[in-house]
Design a protein around this motif. Sequence first.
Motif, PDB file in Angstrom:
ATOM      1  N   TYR A  34      -1.747  -6.712  -7.180  1.00 22.21           N
ATOM      2  CA  TYR A  34      -2.445  -5.728  -8.012  1.00 22.21           C
ATOM      3  C   TYR A  34      -2.647  -6.150  -9.469  1.00 22.21           C
ATOM      4  CZ  TYR A  34      -1.762  -2.747  -4.002  1.00 22.21           C
ATOM      5  OH  TYR A  34      -1.788  -2.245  -2.724  1.00 22.21           O
ATOM      6  N   GLY A  35      -2.058  -7.271  -9.881  1.00 27.55           N
ATOM      7  CA  GLY A  35      -2.298  -7.779 -11.223  1.00 27.55           C
ATOM      8  C   GLY A  35      -1.500  -7.126 -12.324  1.00 27.55           C
ATOM      9  N   CYS A  36      -0.548  -6.271 -11.975  1.00 32.96           N
ATOM     10  CA  CYS A  36       0.298  -5.650 -12.973  1.00 32.96           C
ATOM     11  C   CYS A  36       1.663  -5.345 -12.354  1.00 32.96           C
ATOM     12  CB  CYS A  36      -0.319  -4.378 -13.528  1.00 32.96           C
ATOM     13  SG  CYS A  36      -0.494  -3.051 -12.317  1.00 32.96           S
ATOM     14  N   ALA A  37       2.636  -5.129 -13.202  1.00 28.30           N
ATOM     15  CA  ALA A  37       3.979  -4.799 -12.721  1.00 28.30           C
ATOM     16  C   ALA A  37       3.976  -3.375 -12.153  1.00 28.30           C
ATOM     17  CB  ALA A  37       4.965  -4.896 -13.869  1.00 28.30           C
ATOM     18  N   PRO A  38       4.885  -3.087 -11.235  1.00 27.72           N
ATOM     19  CA  PRO A  38       4.941  -1.735 -10.664  1.00 27.72           C
ATOM     20  C   PRO A  38       5.154  -0.652 -11.728  1.00 27.72           C
ATOM     21  CG  PRO A  38       6.320  -3.216  -9.376  1.00 27.72           C
ATOM     22  CD  PRO A  38       5.832  -3.975 -10.569  1.00 27.72           C
ATOM     23  N   SER A  39       5.930  -0.962 -12.739  1.00 29.59           N
ATOM     24  CA  SER A  39       6.191   0.028 -13.794  1.00 29.59           C
ATOM     25  C   SER A  39       4.947   0.306 -14.631  1.00 29.59           C
ATOM     26  CB  SER A  39       7.337  -0.438 -14.689  1.00 29.59           C
ATOM     27  OG  SER A  39       7.039  -1.708 -15.235  1.00 29.59           O
TER      28      SER A  39
ATOM     29  N   ASP B  60       0.840  -1.209   0.000  1.00 25.61           N
ATOM     30  CA  ASP B  60       0.000   0.000   0.000  1.00 25.61           C
ATOM     31  C   ASP B  60       0.870   1.251   0.000  1.00 25.61           C
ATOM     32  OD1 ASP B  60      -2.315  -1.484   0.003  1.00 25.61           O
ATOM     33  OD2 ASP B  60      -2.663  -1.283   2.170  1.00 25.61           O
ATOM     34  N   HIS B  61       1.944   1.213   0.792  1.00 26.67           N
ATOM     35  CA  HIS B  61       2.882   2.341   0.828  1.00 26.67           C
ATOM     36  C   HIS B  61       3.550   2.506  -0.540  1.00 26.67           C
ATOM     37  CE1 HIS B  61       5.640   5.279   2.421  1.00 26.67           C
ATOM     38  NE2 HIS B  61       6.678   4.525   2.123  1.00 26.67           N
ATOM     39  N   ALA B  62       3.891   1.381  -1.175  1.00 27.85           N
ATOM     40  CA  ALA B  62       4.512   1.420  -2.504  1.00 27.85           C
ATOM     41  C   ALA B  62       3.572   2.057  -3.522  1.00 27.85           C
ATOM     42  CB  ALA B  62       4.897   0.011  -2.945  1.00 27.85           C
ATOM     43  N   VAL B  63       2.294   1.739  -3.455  1.00 29.47           N
ATOM     44  CA  VAL B  63       1.313   2.336  -4.374  1.00 29.47           C
ATOM     45  C   VAL B  63       1.275   3.850  -4.185  1.00 29.47           C
ATOM     46  CG1 VAL B  63      -1.162   2.536  -4.830  1.00 29.47           C
ATOM     47  CG2 VAL B  63      -0.106   0.296  -4.684  1.00 29.47           C
ATOM     48  N   ASN B  64       1.276   4.296  -2.939  1.00 27.18           N
ATOM     49  CA  ASN B  64       1.284   5.735  -2.671  1.00 27.18           C
ATOM     50  C   ASN B  64       2.516   6.399  -3.261  1.00 27.18           C
ATOM     51  OD1 ASN B  64      -1.119   5.571  -1.278  1.00 27.18           O
ATOM     52  ND2 ASN B  64      -0.130   5.379   0.715  1.00 27.18           N
ATOM     53  N   LEU B  65       3.672   5.754  -3.121  1.00 25.03           N
ATOM     54  CA  LEU B  65       4.910   6.312  -3.671  1.00 25.03           C
ATOM     55  C   LEU B  65       4.866   6.345  -5.197  1.00 25.03           C
ATOM     56  CD1 LEU B  65       7.527   4.621  -1.314  1.00 25.03           C
ATOM     57  CD2 LEU B  65       6.866   7.026  -1.339  1.00 25.03           C
ATOM     58  N   LEU B  66       4.341   5.299  -5.807  1.00 25.54           N
ATOM     59  CA  LEU B  66       4.229   5.275  -7.271  1.00 25.54           C
ATOM     60  C   LEU B  66       3.297   6.372  -7.759  1.00 25.54           C
ATOM     61  CD1 LEU B  66       4.047   1.435  -7.914  1.00 25.54           C
ATOM     62  CD2 LEU B  66       5.887   2.965  -8.625  1.00 25.54           C
ATOM     63  N   GLU B  67       2.210   6.604  -7.039  1.00 31.33           N
ATOM     64  CA  GLU B  67       1.274   7.659  -7.428  1.00 31.33           C
ATOM     65  C   GLU B  67       1.880   9.048  -7.266  1.00 31.33           C
ATOM     66  OE1 GLU B  67      -2.211   6.751  -5.134  1.00 31.33           O
ATOM     67  OE2 GLU B  67      -2.868   5.229  -6.572  1.00 31.33           O
TER      68      GLU B  67
ATOM     69  N   GLY C 287       4.860   9.657  -8.099  1.00 31.67           N
ATOM     70  CA  GLY C 287       5.788   9.809  -9.205  1.00 31.67           C
ATOM     71  C   GLY C 287       7.160   9.211  -8.984  1.00 31.67           C
ATOM     72  N   HIS C 288       7.359   8.464  -7.917  1.00 31.22           N
ATOM     73  CA  HIS C 288       8.649   7.823  -7.691  1.00 31.22           C
ATOM     74  C   HIS C 288       8.845   6.674  -8.671  1.00 31.22           C
ATOM     75  CE1 HIS C 288       9.605   9.904  -3.926  1.00 31.22           C
ATOM     76  NE2 HIS C 288       8.301   9.841  -3.684  1.00 31.22           N
ATOM     77  N   LYS C 289      10.101   6.400  -9.007  1.00 33.02           N
ATOM     78  CA  LYS C 289      10.422   5.296  -9.903  1.00 33.02           C
ATOM     79  C   LYS C 289      10.314   3.976  -9.143  1.00 33.02           C
ATOM     80  CE  LYS C 289      13.627   8.024 -12.603  1.00 33.02           C
ATOM     81  NZ  LYS C 289      15.020   8.208 -13.016  1.00 33.02           N
ATOM     82  N   PRO C 290       9.921   2.895  -9.835  1.00 36.33           N
ATOM     83  CA  PRO C 290       9.792   1.595  -9.163  1.00 36.33           C
ATOM     84  C   PRO C 290      11.053   1.141  -8.435  1.00 36.33           C
ATOM     85  CG  PRO C 290       8.728   1.499 -11.281  1.00 36.33           C
ATOM     86  CD  PRO C 290       9.435   2.831 -11.218  1.00 36.33           C
ATOM     87  N   SER C 291      12.224   1.447  -8.992  1.00 40.24           N
ATOM     88  CA  SER C 291      13.463   1.036  -8.323  1.00 40.24           C
ATOM     89  C   SER C 291      13.642   1.765  -6.992  1.00 40.24           C
ATOM     90  CB  SER C 291      14.663   1.289  -9.225  1.00 40.24           C
ATOM     91  OG  SER C 291      14.738   2.655  -9.574  1.00 40.24           O
TER      92      SER C 291
END
Length: 77
Positions: free
Chosen positions: A68-73, A33-40, A42-46
């Motif tokens: 989530y059914g898809c890659a982070p990128s 969930d924290h990763a999703v927030n970071l991706l939203e 604009g942070h890069k997946p790495s």
Amino acid sequence: AKELALSERQLQRKIKALTGNSPAEILRRARLDHAVNLLEEGHKPSQVTHKSGFASHAYFSRAFKAEYGCAPSDYKK
């Protein structure tokens, strides 16, 4: 566990009985969930891999795709 006067295993069983998930599953879901927030934001997946508490990018990608059914990128697309 010590504060509740339970063994670690007993506490794990209680958590699983109450939530239906093991403590490890709860922590992994919170990290994702924290990763999703970071991706939203604009942070890069790495960058998100380490900021969300995953040591391995491969494991992070596998766990993210399973949840989530898809890659982070591909998440933002």
